[in-house]
Scaffold this active site. Structure first.
Site, short mmCIF file in Angstrom:
data_model
loop_
_atom_site.label_atom_id
_atom_site.label_comp_id
_atom_site.label_asym_id
_atom_site.label_seq_id
_atom_site.Cartn_x
_atom_site.Cartn_y
_atom_site.Cartn_z
N SER A 23 38.80 12.05 -43.15
CA SER A 23 38.46 12.44 -41.78
C SER A 23 37.74 13.79 -41.78
CB SER A 23 39.77 12.53 -40.99
OG SER A 23 39.58 12.30 -39.64
N PRO A 24 36.86 14.03 -40.81
CA PRO A 24 36.18 15.33 -40.77
C PRO A 24 37.19 16.45 -40.53
CG PRO A 24 35.73 14.05 -38.76
CD PRO A 24 36.43 13.13 -39.71
N CYS A 26 37.22 20.70 -40.05
CA CYS A 26 36.65 22.05 -39.99
C CYS A 26 37.35 22.94 -41.01
CB CYS A 26 36.90 22.67 -38.62
SG CYS A 26 35.97 21.95 -37.29
N ALA A 58 33.04 18.89 -38.40
CA ALA A 58 32.24 19.07 -37.18
C ALA A 58 31.25 20.20 -37.43
CB ALA A 58 33.16 19.41 -36.02
N GLN A 101 29.57 14.97 -39.27
CA GLN A 101 29.90 14.90 -37.85
C GLN A 101 29.15 16.02 -37.11
OE1 GLN A 101 33.78 16.23 -36.25
NE2 GLN A 101 34.09 14.13 -35.60
N TYR A 183 35.64 18.35 -26.74
CA TYR A 183 34.40 19.11 -26.93
C TYR A 183 33.34 18.63 -25.95
CZ TYR A 183 36.97 20.90 -30.88
OH TYR A 183 37.94 21.51 -31.62
N ARG A 228 32.94 9.61 -32.71
CA ARG A 228 34.39 9.73 -32.52
C ARG A 228 34.63 9.80 -31.02
NH1 ARG A 228 38.73 13.20 -36.02
NH2 ARG A 228 38.89 11.26 -37.17
N ARG A 322 45.12 15.18 -42.85
CA ARG A 322 46.13 15.99 -43.54
C ARG A 322 46.64 15.33 -44.82
NH1 ARG A 322 49.28 16.86 -38.05
NH2 ARG A 322 48.46 14.74 -37.87
C1 LIG Z 1 42.20 21.26 -40.93
C2 LIG Z 1 41.74 20.25 -39.92
C3 LIG Z 1 40.45 20.31 -39.41
C4 LIG Z 1 39.99 19.33 -38.52
N1 LIG Z 1 38.68 19.34 -38.11
C5 LIG Z 1 38.18 18.28 -37.43
C6 LIG Z 1 36.79 18.13 -37.22
O1 LIG Z 1 35.97 18.90 -37.73
N2 LIG Z 1 36.38 17.08 -36.50
C7 LIG Z 1 37.25 16.15 -35.98
O2 LIG Z 1 36.83 15.20 -35.33
N3 LIG Z 1 38.57 16.25 -36.23
C8 LIG Z 1 39.03 17.27 -36.95
N4 LIG Z 1 40.37 17.33 -37.26
C9 LIG Z 1 41.22 16.20 -36.85
C10 LIG Z 1 41.30 15.18 -37.99
O3 LIG Z 1 40.03 14.68 -38.36
C11 LIG Z 1 42.22 14.03 -37.62
O4 LIG Z 1 41.66 13.32 -36.56
C12 LIG Z 1 43.62 14.51 -37.23
O5 LIG Z 1 44.08 15.53 -38.09
C13 LIG Z 1 44.63 13.38 -37.24
O6 LIG Z 1 44.63 12.76 -38.51
P1 LIG Z 1 45.79 13.06 -39.61
O7 LIG Z 1 47.10 12.73 -38.95
O8 LIG Z 1 45.43 12.13 -40.74
O9 LIG Z 1 45.70 14.51 -40.00
C14 LIG Z 1 40.86 18.29 -38.12
C15 LIG Z 1 42.16 18.25 -38.61
C16 LIG Z 1 42.60 19.19 -39.53
C17 LIG Z 1 44.00 19.07 -40.08
#
Ligand SMILES: Cc1cc2nc3c(=O)[nH]c(=O)nc-3n(C[C@H](O)[C@H](O)[C@H](O)COP(=O)(O)O)c2cc1C
Length: 364
Positions: A23-24, A26, A58, A101, A183, A228, A322
């Protein structure tokens, strides 16, 4: 043994070797939008994780569209050169597809990076004027955004198209519009953040779909294009699953190849009910209403859980954030569980756990 997770997937003009997506995420440590050595290492090692698609964080289409001072951008030649260097490296260590993204933070911009508080920037932290569909702040005490003029809205459509053209030049396989997590595109879609009385308020999809069409024109059909989207604002009177379906159908009509269904983060007071796989229900609903591909995300961490989501037809791909930070070898271990042989970098080939004699005795 067969596995839905490790079945290839046709996505637009490309083929993912499996349905696991990083997943993307930041990293909040770019310099004026430009990536550097942290990203080189971070994306480099995730590139050979074995996931069928690596999504890059992102990346913002204007300087003021960044969430934090450390967010990545693709609004200058310098940003493009820095991202090219990272992606060139990623390509040198893996053949698997890589996506970017694109986003704009709108009223959620001018924020602190997470480890400094994740709040709006204070007066001593070089805050900037944020913009949004309407002058409604994200939460109490947050910056009041300036309402975008129609002229500024069309400039932003061009900014998205300009960044998409840069992403195409860099050579990404997949481009994804960030239309969730509160956003700018999401702010236009939700009745809670868009109170405009002009055409962009009467039709809340108008601006997002202008961006969608502009990006579709730039992005080659032989690659993949997606977004997304949000399955719920988790606030009374906000967007819900039916709105996600309507938006996904509009994206499909515009020629998009997939949606990733997430939720939340539109406003500070949202009450999200987090549980394992809590957003899969939204992905499943969208999947029943479109023919494009659908990605599920959110609290997916166990290979059996991920496998079941796909095997039961609730989504076509699963994204994990994560779980991959915690264990960049997630896909290697899942593959071993299903008896699948992934290509390892030759330098690491001897780590293949199922080939260690007596390995069961030592693995934690
Ligand atoms: C460190 C971090 C940075 C993230 N940055 C983005 C991002 O750049 N773009 C986005 O759509 N979601 C972002 N997310 C959300 C994740 O892509 C994901 O949708 C969210 O953490 C839920 O998934 P998980 O339970 O597998 O962590 C971020 C999550 C984390 C933990």
């Amino acid at each position: 043994m067969t596995s839905a997770l490790f079945t290839p997937l046709q996505l637009g003009g490309i083929t993912l070797p499996n349905r696991i997506v990083v997943s993307p995420m930041c990293q909040y440590c770019a310099a004026d939008g430009s990536m550097h050595d942290w990203h080189f290492v971070h994306l480099g090692h995730l590139a050979y994780s074995g996931a069928g698609l690596l999504m890059v964080e992102a990346t913002h289409v204007t300087r003021e569209g960044r969430i934090t001072h450390g967010c990545s951008g693709l609004y200058s030649d310098k940003n493009e050169a820095a991202l090219s260097r990272v992606i060139h490296h990623v390509r040198s260590v893996s053949k698997n597809p890589v996506g970017l993204q694109l986003g704009h933070a709108g009223r959620k911009g001018s924020s602190q990076v997470p480890w400094e508080g994740r709040q709006h920037l204070g007066a001593q932290e070089s805050p900037w004027q944020t913009v949004a569909p309407s002058p409604i702040p994200f939460g109490e005490g947050w910056h009041v955004p300036r309402e975008l003029s129609t002229r500024e809205i069309s400039d932003l459509v061009e900014a998205f198209a300009g960044s998409a053209a840069r992403a195409k030049r860099i050579g990404f396989d997949v481009l994804e519009l960030h239309s969730a997590h509160g956003y700018l595109l999401h702010q236009f879609l939700s009745p809670l953040s868009n109170r405009r009385r002009d055409a962009y308020g009467e039709d809340r999809m108008k601006f997002p779909l202008e961006v969608v069409r502009a990006v579709r024109q730039v992005w080659p059909k032989d690659r993949a294009l997606g977004a997304r989207i949000s399955g719920s604002d988790w606030i009374e009177g906000g967007l819900g699953p039916d709105d996600a379906v309507a938006y996904a159908q509009a994206l499909e009509r515009a020629g998009f190849d997939y949606v990733c269904v997430s939720s939340g983060s539109l406003a500070a007071h949202a009450q999200v009910k987090v549980a394992p796989g809590y957003q899969v229900v939204f992905a499943e609903k969208v999947k029943k209403s479109v023919t494009m591909k659908v990605r599920a995300v959110g609290m997916i961490a166990d290979p059996a859980q991920a496998e079941a989501i796909l095997a039961e037809g609730k989504a076509d791909m699963v994204a994990m954030a994560r779980a991959f930070l915690d264990n960049p070898r997630w896909a290697w271990h899942a593959a071993q569980r299903y008896g699948i042989k992934l290509d390892y970098p030759p330098q690491y080939a001897r780590s293949r756990y199922d080939q260690w004699p007596g390995a069961k005795l030592v693995r934690p």
